[in-house]
Design a protein around this motif. Sequence first.
Motif, PDB file in Angstrom:
ATOM      1  N   UNK A 141       0.961  -1.265   0.082  1.00 50.47           N
ATOM      2  CA  UNK A 141      -0.204  -0.043   0.016  1.00 50.47           C
ATOM      3  C   UNK A 141       0.818   1.309   0.022  1.00 50.47           C
ATOM      4  N   UNK A 142       1.963   1.081   0.487  1.00 53.28           N
ATOM      5  CA  UNK A 142       2.896   2.278   0.471  1.00 53.28           C
ATOM      6  C   UNK A 142       3.760   2.567  -0.841  1.00 53.28           C
ATOM      7  N   UNK A 143       3.497   1.484  -1.783  1.00 52.76           N
ATOM      8  CA  UNK A 143       4.162   1.607  -2.957  1.00 52.76           C
ATOM      9  C   UNK A 143       3.285   2.690  -3.924  1.00 52.76           C
ATOM     10  N   UNK A 144       3.676   3.403  -4.490  1.00 54.23           N
ATOM     11  CA  UNK A 144       2.752   4.308  -5.653  1.00 54.23           C
ATOM     12  C   UNK A 144       2.750   3.470  -6.811  1.00 54.23           C
ATOM     13  N   UNK A 145       1.468   3.501  -7.382  1.00 50.84           N
ATOM     14  CA  UNK A 145       1.033   2.743  -8.594  1.00 50.84           C
ATOM     15  C   UNK A 145       1.885   3.266  -9.687  1.00 50.84           C
TER      16      UNK A 145
END
Length: 145
Positions: A141-145
Amino acid sequence: MMVILYFFVVNKAGGLMLQRTYSDRAPRLSQNDYLHLASTFHGMQLLAAELSPNSYSSPNVFSGIKRIQGVGFSLYALSTATGLQMFVTSDSHSDKMHEFLADAYSSYSDFVMKNPFYEIDMPIRSELWDDHLKALVEKYNKITP
């Protein structure tokens, strides 16, 4: 920021083995709705695999649904050689979701399949795996798409 909404594990017969909701933004459904979603996805996955031109090209190629893009959500799927299916929904598109599914499957192998008390294709009840899945969800969830 991407948000993982749901995570499902479905056995080779289409039975729901595990369902987790990881976001307050995910619509709340009844347990019966989750069972229905899992069996419907299983049927769609089987149809997609049969219709795929790759379905007979190699025994190691798992064809079928890999991603469904909708308005406001994306569904990503992983099918294994044993017939186990995992799928996850998120609120946006991210190429990292396939990595998430690979990590979830790896941890499934470690925490569920190595448990001597677990019976194959039965509902999964493992606090250790649940804790590991929560950590994976937070990481992705912390990773940006």
